[in-house]
Design a protein around this motif. Sequence first.
Motif, PDB file in Angstrom:
ATOM      1  N   LEU A   1       0.835  -1.201   0.000  1.00  0.00           N
ATOM      2  CA  LEU A   1       0.000   0.000   0.000  1.00  0.00           C
ATOM      3  C   LEU A   1       0.870   1.252   0.000  1.00  0.00           C
ATOM      4  N   THR A   2       0.368   2.292  -0.650  1.00  0.00           N
ATOM      5  CA  THR A   2       1.073   3.577  -0.643  1.00  0.00           C
ATOM      6  C   THR A   2       0.700   4.354   0.626  1.00  0.00           C
ATOM      7  N   LYS A   3       1.415   5.464   0.834  1.00  0.00           N
ATOM      8  CA  LYS A   3       1.112   6.340   1.971  1.00  0.00           C
ATOM      9  C   LYS A   3      -0.325   6.840   1.903  1.00  0.00           C
ATOM     10  N   GLU A   4      -0.820   7.041   0.688  1.00  0.00           N
ATOM     11  CA  GLU A   4      -2.194   7.519   0.510  1.00  0.00           C
ATOM     12  C   GLU A   4      -3.195   6.403   0.821  1.00  0.00           C
ATOM     13  N   GLN A   5      -2.875   5.193   0.403  1.00  0.00           N
ATOM     14  CA  GLN A   5      -3.799   4.071   0.636  1.00  0.00           C
ATOM     15  C   GLN A   5      -3.872   3.691   2.116  1.00  0.00           C
ATOM     16  N   ILE A   6      -2.733   3.784   2.816  1.00  0.00           N
ATOM     17  CA  ILE A   6      -2.732   3.355   4.222  1.00  0.00           C
ATOM     18  C   ILE A   6      -3.564   4.309   5.078  1.00  0.00           C
ATOM     19  N   LEU A   7      -3.664   5.568   4.630  1.00  0.00           N
ATOM     20  CA  LEU A   7      -4.469   6.575   5.347  1.00  0.00           C
ATOM     21  C   LEU A   7      -5.918   6.113   5.501  1.00  0.00           C
ATOM     22  N   LYS A   8      -6.393   5.356   4.522  1.00  0.00           N
ATOM     23  CA  LYS A   8      -7.807   4.952   4.519  1.00  0.00           C
ATOM     24  C   LYS A   8      -8.033   3.606   5.194  1.00  0.00           C
ATOM     25  N   LEU A   9      -6.956   2.911   5.529  1.00  0.00           N
ATOM     26  CA  LEU A   9      -7.129   1.548   6.064  1.00  0.00           C
ATOM     27  C   LEU A   9      -7.308   1.542   7.579  1.00  0.00           C
ATOM     28  N   ASN A  10      -8.417   0.958   8.008  1.00  0.00           N
ATOM     29  CA  ASN A  10      -8.623   0.696   9.433  1.00  0.00           C
ATOM     30  C   ASN A  10      -9.022  -0.776   9.547  1.00  0.00           C
ATOM     31  N   LEU A  11      -8.421  -1.492  10.488  1.00  0.00           N
ATOM     32  CA  LEU A  11      -8.681  -2.932  10.595  1.00  0.00           C
ATOM     33  C   LEU A  11      -9.814  -3.188  11.580  1.00  0.00           C
ATOM     34  N   ALA A  12     -10.702  -4.112  11.246  1.00  0.00           N
ATOM     35  CA  ALA A  12     -11.792  -4.474  12.151  1.00  0.00           C
ATOM     36  C   ALA A  12     -11.254  -5.367  13.273  1.00  0.00           C
ATOM     37  N   THR A  13     -11.868  -5.259  14.438  1.00  0.00           N
ATOM     38  CA  THR A  13     -11.443  -6.060  15.584  1.00  0.00           C
ATOM     39  C   THR A  13     -11.909  -7.514  15.423  1.00  0.00           C
ATOM     40  N   GLY A  14     -10.988  -8.437  15.654  1.00  0.00           N
ATOM     41  CA  GLY A  14     -11.331  -9.863  15.669  1.00  0.00           C
ATOM     42  C   GLY A  14     -11.598 -10.482  14.304  1.00  0.00           C
ATOM     43  N   VAL A  15     -11.213  -9.794  13.237  1.00  0.00           N
ATOM     44  CA  VAL A  15     -11.423 -10.353  11.885  1.00  0.00           C
ATOM     45  C   VAL A  15     -10.078 -10.870  11.352  1.00  0.00           C
ATOM     46  N   PRO A  16      -9.913 -12.192  11.223  1.00  0.00           N
ATOM     47  CA  PRO A  16      -8.617 -12.726  10.798  1.00  0.00           C
ATOM     48  C   PRO A  16      -8.333 -12.463   9.308  1.00  0.00           C
ATOM     49  N   MET A  17      -7.083 -12.137   9.035  1.00  0.00           N
ATOM     50  CA  MET A  17      -6.599 -12.011   7.649  1.00  0.00           C
ATOM     51  C   MET A  17      -5.607 -13.150   7.424  1.00  0.00           C
ATOM     52  N   VAL A  18      -5.907 -13.994   6.454  1.00  0.00           N
ATOM     53  CA  VAL A  18      -5.084 -15.189   6.207  1.00  0.00           C
ATOM     54  C   VAL A  18      -4.242 -14.944   4.953  1.00  0.00           C
ATOM     55  N   TYR A  19      -2.928 -14.834   5.148  1.00  0.00           N
ATOM     56  CA  TYR A  19      -2.000 -14.634   4.031  1.00  0.00           C
ATOM     57  C   TYR A  19      -1.256 -15.931   3.746  1.00  0.00           C
ATOM     58  N   LYS A  20      -1.206 -16.313   2.478  1.00  0.00           N
ATOM     59  CA  LYS A  20      -0.280 -17.371   2.052  1.00  0.00           C
ATOM     60  C   LYS A  20       0.858 -16.655   1.334  1.00  0.00           C
ATOM     61  N   LEU A  21       2.083 -17.003   1.692  1.00  0.00           N
ATOM     62  CA  LEU A  21       3.240 -16.313   1.117  1.00  0.00           C
ATOM     63  C   LEU A  21       3.953 -17.183   0.095  1.00  0.00           C
ATOM     64  N   ASN A  22       4.550 -16.523  -0.884  1.00  0.00           N
ATOM     65  CA  ASN A  22       5.439 -17.206  -1.821  1.00  0.00           C
ATOM     66  C   ASN A  22       6.812 -17.386  -1.189  1.00  0.00           C
ATOM     67  N   ALA A  23       7.641 -18.216  -1.816  1.00  0.00           N
ATOM     68  CA  ALA A  23       8.984 -18.479  -1.286  1.00  0.00           C
ATOM     69  C   ALA A  23       9.844 -17.208  -1.242  1.00  0.00           C
ATOM     70  N   ASP A  24       9.494 -16.202  -2.060  1.00  0.00           N
ATOM     71  CA  ASP A  24      10.270 -14.951  -2.039  1.00  0.00           C
ATOM     72  C   ASP A  24       9.675 -13.932  -1.064  1.00  0.00           C
ATOM     73  N   SER A  25       8.750 -14.396  -0.214  1.00  0.00           N
ATOM     74  CA  SER A  25       8.114 -13.617   0.857  1.00  0.00           C
ATOM     75  C   SER A  25       7.021 -12.654   0.370  1.00  0.00           C
ATOM     76  N   THR A  26       6.742 -12.639  -0.926  1.00  0.00           N
ATOM     77  CA  THR A  26       5.607 -11.852  -1.414  1.00  0.00           C
ATOM     78  C   THR A  26       4.312 -12.623  -1.148  1.00  0.00           C
ATOM     79  N   VAL A  27       3.189 -11.916  -1.275  1.00  0.00           N
ATOM     80  CA  VAL A  27       1.897 -12.521  -0.939  1.00  0.00           C
ATOM     81  C   VAL A  27       1.340 -13.303  -2.129  1.00  0.00           C
ATOM     82  N   ALA A  28       1.044 -14.590  -1.900  1.00  0.00           N
ATOM     83  CA  ALA A  28       0.417 -15.411  -2.948  1.00  0.00           C
ATOM     84  C   ALA A  28      -1.092 -15.231  -2.918  1.00  0.00           C
ATOM     85  N   SER A  29      -1.669 -15.154  -1.706  1.00  0.00           N
ATOM     86  CA  SER A  29      -3.116 -14.958  -1.592  1.00  0.00           C
ATOM     87  C   SER A  29      -3.449 -14.367  -0.230  1.00  0.00           C
TER      88      SER A  29
END
Length: 211
Positions: free
Chosen positions: A172-200
């Motif tokens: 996310l850019t500095k502009e995009q992060i300004l709008k992001l607020n995380l909900a309480t208790g809502v899990p975010m499940v990331y699968k990572l690639n071997a190069d540490s980038t996000v696969a899903s």
Amino acid sequence: MSGTLVLVRHGQSDWNLKNLFTGWRDPDLTELGVEEAKAGGKALAEYGIKFDIAFTSSLIRAQRTCQFVLDAVGQSSLETIRDQALNERDYGDLSGLNKDDARAKWGEEQVHIWRRSYDVPPPGGESLRDTGARVWPYYLTDILPRVLSGQKVLIAAHGNSLRSLVMVLDKLTKEQILKLNLATGVPMVYKLNADSTVASKEVLGDMSAAH
Ligand SMILES: O=C(O)[C@@H](CO)OP(=O)(O)O
């Protein structure tokens, strides 16, 4: 594909309910916060995940959320590492003040900038960039290697310590992060690639319920 990283923001705290800037202060969860933490855990149980290790902050609201999630997935005794690197952003002089009183005193826009901007710190406290400057190294040295080795890792932490991680993971850019607020208790499940980038990324709940 390597491992899985699950991020969950703690349930509503007593000071969220009272509308006070919290930061490194240490209020407990409210009853609603306990229910939110349990609901996040239930969503992860239904998703079918079993964790290899859990990380949380040195603050009680995140630690209890972590335990409620682990209880819900049937892993109450899982190894859990607590570290203040994952603590909420330090709100400095604003800690303990009412957020509406602060808006009345300094104006809506200034308070929003302190709360959500990338690089403007509240007086005497940490900006999101300052928070990231301790969260990111800890993630790189203590958490990411486990994910890359194929482990399933839970992080139960805070609105802004997790925003600093999401900013990097979601690019996310500095502009995009300004709008992001995380909900309480809502899990975010990331699968990572071997190069540490996000696969899903899957969000197990309603992120628009963030307050
Ligand atoms: O008070 C705090 O520490 C945080 C999280 O509850 O508030 P904000 O919504 O301003 O990031």
